[in-house]
Motif scaffolding. Structure first.
Motif, PDB file in Angstrom:
ATOM      1  N   ALA A  62     -11.212 -33.119 -25.444  1.00 33.84           N
ATOM      2  CA  ALA A  62     -12.058 -34.167 -26.029  1.00 33.84           C
ATOM      3  C   ALA A  62     -13.494 -33.680 -26.192  1.00 33.84           C
ATOM      4  O   ALA A  62     -14.154 -33.975 -27.197  1.00 33.84           O
ATOM      5  CB  ALA A  62     -12.004 -35.414 -25.156  1.00 33.84           C
TER       6      ALA A  62
ATOM      7  N   TYR B  24     -14.280 -40.687 -20.607  1.00 33.95           N
ATOM      8  CA  TYR B  24     -12.864 -40.444 -20.335  1.00 33.95           C
ATOM      9  C   TYR B  24     -12.439 -41.372 -19.210  1.00 33.95           C
ATOM     10  O   TYR B  24     -12.990 -41.328 -18.108  1.00 33.95           O
ATOM     11  CB  TYR B  24     -12.619 -38.986 -19.936  1.00 33.95           C
ATOM     12  CG  TYR B  24     -11.167 -38.686 -19.620  1.00 33.95           C
ATOM     13  CD1 TYR B  24     -10.245 -38.506 -20.639  1.00 33.95           C
ATOM     14  CD2 TYR B  24     -10.711 -38.614 -18.297  1.00 33.95           C
ATOM     15  CE1 TYR B  24      -8.902 -38.246 -20.365  1.00 33.95           C
ATOM     16  CE2 TYR B  24      -9.374 -38.348 -18.017  1.00 33.95           C
ATOM     17  CZ  TYR B  24      -8.479 -38.177 -19.055  1.00 33.95           C
ATOM     18  OH  TYR B  24      -7.153 -37.929 -18.777  1.00 33.95           O
TER      19      TYR B  24
ATOM     20  N   ASN C  68      -7.470 -32.555 -20.635  1.00 32.18           N
ATOM     21  CA  ASN C  68      -7.774 -33.683 -21.520  1.00 32.18           C
ATOM     22  C   ASN C  68      -9.271 -33.804 -21.779  1.00 32.18           C
ATOM     23  O   ASN C  68      -9.713 -34.028 -22.921  1.00 32.18           O
ATOM     24  CB  ASN C  68      -7.242 -34.979 -20.916  1.00 32.18           C
ATOM     25  CG  ASN C  68      -5.729 -35.037 -20.897  1.00 32.18           C
ATOM     26  OD1 ASN C  68      -5.059 -34.302 -21.627  1.00 32.18           O
ATOM     27  ND2 ASN C  68      -5.177 -35.902 -20.063  1.00 32.18           N
ATOM     28  N   ILE C  69     -10.058 -33.661 -20.722  1.00 36.14           N
ATOM     29  CA  ILE C  69     -11.509 -33.798 -20.864  1.00 36.14           C
ATOM     30  C   ILE C  69     -12.078 -32.668 -21.721  1.00 36.14           C
ATOM     31  O   ILE C  69     -12.913 -32.892 -22.618  1.00 36.14           O
ATOM     32  CB  ILE C  69     -12.185 -33.837 -19.479  1.00 36.14           C
ATOM     33  CG1 ILE C  69     -11.883 -35.180 -18.798  1.00 36.14           C
ATOM     34  CG2 ILE C  69     -13.697 -33.612 -19.589  1.00 36.14           C
ATOM     35  CD1 ILE C  69     -12.356 -35.262 -17.361  1.00 36.14           C
TER      36      ILE C  69
END
Length: 331
Positions: A284, A295, A280-281
């Protein structure tokens, strides 16, 4: 990788510097043709999540060193070696056969050898000489690739010179050799320390392991942990691998029995919850062109991106199923 319009982390996060090697977390030793071919078959069955070390040092009977090295060349050049994830351990510096090993292995399999392991070195000078010879033979045989070198740290002299050894050209892995290191203490360390918990708790062994890991990581080299002597108890192997990984920072471990392979890979693979966070990081961050992001209320920038990118690569290497978005974006 499908996300071709965005900068890949390997390009964005390591401009002008060499990225840390991402290699399997398990290295399985095999000493004869039957065991090598069995390991290659197992590698194909469970997937390319471990390397195989074809052993000249302990595998070749006295007087058969030449034939043994030639056998390794033949097997590694055969259809059995589907994944090209096999290296070889040569004889040590004091043995008459070490140059012959190099001559045969590099000339015959220099383009497929995943690495060459150097055992029982007692100084950085010895390792330097052996790597120099490997380079010379590679050049003579028009091998254009760098052949990764793994160095066993199992003597007082090698531990003394460990930072210099880790900094040598072509060195990819530092292996800690527990049994020879304990034996080198002339009884000052009890034989029980060749097993757990002594191998982790004894002050001299904890110091040695910590030094090997620190030297490796400071020089962009992978630290590899010694074997578990208990061959058939998977829980013992898994526990040793877990302690090596989480208490000492080892990123790789030896296997000497087939059932140890899965235990080591499982113990050293990243936790899936961390993998999801890393994915996810990084997604992004890529969308932000690798600038700082928030985050879940925390700030992340290039420093944490590097950590999560290494984690995601290790997850991929150990067979962890990645989130689909991350798989498509980065692999």
């Amino acid at each position: 990788m499908n996300n071709t319009n965005m900068t890949h982390p390997s390009q964005a996060l390591f401009e002008g510097e060499e990225a840390f090697p991402i290699i399997p977390s398990c290295e399985h030793f095999a000493g004869n043709e039957k065991l090598i071919t069995k390991a290659l078959s197992f590698q194909d069955t469970i997937g390319p999540v471990f390397d195989i070390t074809c052993d000249c040092e302990d595998g070749a009977a006295a007087g058969t060193e030449k034939e043994h090295a030639e056998m390794i060349v033949r097997v590694l050049n055969s259809e059995a070696n589907k994944h090209n994830m096999a290296g070889a351990r040569i004889h040590d510096y004091t043995h008459d056969a070490w140059k012959q090993d190099v001559d045969i292995l590099v000339a015959g399999a220099g383009n497929v050898l995943t690495y060459i392991t150097i055992p029982k070195a007692t100084s950085v000078a010895q390792v330097t000489e052996m790597i120099g010879y490997i380079k010379k033979v590679a050049q003579q045989n028009r091998i254009e690739r760098d052949i990764p070198i793994h160095v066993l740290i199992e003597t007082h002299g090698a531990l003394r010179d460990v930072y210099e050894i880790a900094a040598l050209d072509w060195v990819q892995v530092l292996d800690f050799g527990l049994m020879d290191f304990v034996s080198a203490h002339h009884g000052a360390i009890a034989a029980s320390a060749m097993r757990s918990p002594g191998q982790f708790d004894h002050r001299l062994l904890a110091r040695a392991k910590s030094e090997v890991v620190a030297a490796a990581l400071a020089n962009g080299v992978v630290p590899a942990h010694n074997v578990t002597l208990d061959l058939k108890n998977q829980e013992t192997t898994r526990s040793d691998a877990s302690r090596a990984r989480h208490e000492f920072g080892f990123l790789r471990m030896w296997s000497i029995y087939p059932t140890q392979i899965s235990a080591i890979v499982d113990a050293m693979k990243p936790d899936y919850s961390e993998v999801v966070v890393a994915a996810n990081i990084l997604i992004a961050a890529q969308q932000a062109d690798w600038g700082p992001i928030q985050y879940e209320g925390e700030l992340h920038d290039r420093a944490t991106y590097r950590y999560f990118w290494a984690l995601l690569q290790r997850a991929k290497q150990t067979g962890v199923e990645l989130p689909v978005d991350a798989e498509n974006a980065f692999f």
